[in-house]
Enzyme design. Structure first.
Site, mmCIF file in Angstrom:
data_model
loop_
_atom_site.group_PDB
_atom_site.id
_atom_site.type_symbol
_atom_site.label_atom_id
_atom_site.label_comp_id
_atom_site.label_asym_id
_atom_site.label_seq_id
_atom_site.Cartn_x
_atom_site.Cartn_y
_atom_site.Cartn_z
ATOM 1 N N CYS A 195 22.620 7.121 53.479
ATOM 2 C CA CYS A 195 22.935 5.329 53.498
ATOM 3 C C CYS A 195 24.145 4.459 54.828
ATOM 4 O O CYS A 195 25.187 4.547 54.476
ATOM 5 C CB CYS A 195 23.856 5.151 51.816
ATOM 6 S SG CYS A 195 24.235 3.982 51.670
ATOM 7 N N ALA A 243 -10.340 -13.080 50.236
ATOM 8 C CA ALA A 243 -9.136 -14.227 50.224
ATOM 9 C C ALA A 243 -8.972 -14.542 51.919
ATOM 10 O O ALA A 243 -8.650 -16.311 51.835
ATOM 11 C CB ALA A 243 -7.958 -13.507 50.242
ATOM 12 N N ARG A 249 3.247 5.582 54.652
ATOM 13 C CA ARG A 249 2.951 3.865 53.653
ATOM 14 C C ARG A 249 3.542 3.806 54.809
ATOM 15 O O ARG A 249 3.215 2.151 55.661
ATOM 16 C CB ARG A 249 3.413 3.719 52.824
ATOM 17 C CG ARG A 249 2.448 5.247 52.251
ATOM 18 C CD ARG A 249 0.854 4.874 51.658
ATOM 19 N NE ARG A 249 0.749 3.324 51.303
ATOM 20 C CZ ARG A 249 -0.671 2.025 51.723
ATOM 21 N NH1 ARG A 249 -1.471 3.243 52.873
ATOM 22 N NH2 ARG A 249 -0.993 1.379 51.061
ATOM 23 N N ASN A 256 2.450 -6.793 46.694
ATOM 24 C CA ASN A 256 2.390 -6.104 47.729
ATOM 25 C C ASN A 256 3.608 -5.816 48.461
ATOM 26 O O ASN A 256 4.825 -6.401 48.258
ATOM 27 C CB ASN A 256 1.394 -7.455 48.728
ATOM 28 C CG ASN A 256 0.122 -7.339 47.979
ATOM 29 O OD1 ASN A 256 -0.094 -6.773 47.123
ATOM 30 N ND2 ASN A 256 -0.391 -8.668 49.047
ATOM 31 N N LEU A 263 -11.943 -11.628 45.376
ATOM 32 C CA LEU A 263 -13.362 -11.274 45.715
ATOM 33 C C LEU A 263 -14.211 -11.224 44.905
ATOM 34 O O LEU A 263 -15.346 -11.782 45.051
ATOM 35 C CB LEU A 263 -13.217 -9.811 46.369
ATOM 36 C CG LEU A 263 -14.115 -9.198 47.470
ATOM 37 C CD1 LEU A 263 -13.749 -10.494 48.443
ATOM 38 C CD2 LEU A 263 -13.464 -8.003 48.291
ATOM 39 N N HIS A 306 7.224 -5.781 43.222
ATOM 40 C CA HIS A 306 7.068 -4.545 43.727
ATOM 41 C C HIS A 306 7.433 -3.677 45.223
ATOM 42 O O HIS A 306 8.047 -2.407 44.966
ATOM 43 C CB HIS A 306 5.985 -4.599 43.418
ATOM 44 C CG HIS A 306 4.971 -4.094 42.067
ATOM 45 N ND1 HIS A 306 3.537 -4.660 42.055
ATOM 46 C CD2 HIS A 306 5.703 -4.273 40.630
ATOM 47 C CE1 HIS A 306 3.174 -4.504 40.813
ATOM 48 N NE2 HIS A 306 4.746 -4.649 39.992
HETATM 49 ZN ZN LIG Z 1 24.558 4.385 49.659
#
Ligand SMILES: [Zn+2]
Length: 236
Positions: free
Chosen positions: A139, A222, A62, A95, A205, A112
């Site tokens: 990280c 949209a 994604r 989104n 829509l 989100h």
């Molecule tokens: Zn970290």
């Protein structure tokens, strides 16, 4: 009901319908499937605990995909509105892509989360992230191999709800764009807005599950409805 001229503070909620016209498939709703998995079975903390490779692979795909997509007319119209609207504005988006920002919008809140962030479960720091996570890279902040997608999974609490409710309380207008009205708590915003006496407008829509709650619903793509509404609001 307040006339348009009395409107100063605005909360806009955007959902999948806004990104769909950029070719971003949301998988949410309509029994979305990815490689025979129900998305509800991939986008959960339980799935990540059970099969982290599967979940990381899904989000890696994604994350890669959204970087090939471009903002559409709705994103650009909202970015123009953000630049030119003198009153308070908060664009709350469901989104997880960055198309609002790439179109130039600034006053955006990702309730989100965001595909282009990684969140460290060791140090709790979020870092901008464009590559894959499947190889468990360290990280950037603490070095632990504990990064996960910074996306709110089913069963997790959306981000910054206090800020959203604060903006709703002072809003004169709530506009919902391209959302089915199916996902709470976002689906409840229109009811909260109504209880506060705020004017409400839906651009979608098709008629949504929540349509009955809005003062006005405009139906269509949209990419057409949003630029027309922005022209109307900016009076040009
Ligand atoms: Zn970290």
């Amino acid at each position: 009901m307040a006339a348009m001229t009395q409107i100063r503070n605005i909360v806009i909620l955007t959902g999948a319908g806004v990104s769909a016209e950029s070719g971003i498939d949301t998988f949410r709703g309509g029994g979305g499937l990815w490689e025979q998995h129900r998305v509800e079975d991939v986008a959960t903390p339980e799935a990540f605990a059970r099969d982290p490779e599967l979940v990381l692979r899904f989000y890696d795909m994604r994350r890669e995909a959204i970087q090939t997509k471009q903002p559409n007319a709705a994103h650009f119209a909202l970015a123009r509105f953000d630049r030119e609207w003198a009153g308070e504005l908060l664009i709350v988006t469901q989104n997880v892509d960055d198309l609002h920002e790439r179109a130039g919008a600034r006053r955006v809140l990702h309730m989100h989360g965001e595909h282009l962030n990684a969140w460290c479960s060791n140090c709790d720091i979020r870092s901008p992230w464009r590559g894959p996570l499947i190889e468990r890279p360290p990280c950037p902040a603490c070095g632990a191999r504990a990064l996960r997608p910074d996306v709110v999974w089913f069963g997790e609490m959306p981000y910054r709800m206090d800020e959203i409710y604060g903006a709703l309380r002072s809003a004169d207008l709530f506009v919902s764009i391209g959302t089915s009205g199916a996902v709470y708590p976002a689906a409840g915003f229109v009811r909260d807005a109504r209880e506060l006496g705020t004017r409400t407008l839906e651009l979608n829509l098709e008629r949504s599950q929540g349509s009955a709650w809005f003062d006005e619903s405009r139906l269509g793509p949209a990419g057409e409805l949003v630029p027309a509404w922005v022209e109307e609001m900016l009076g040009s």
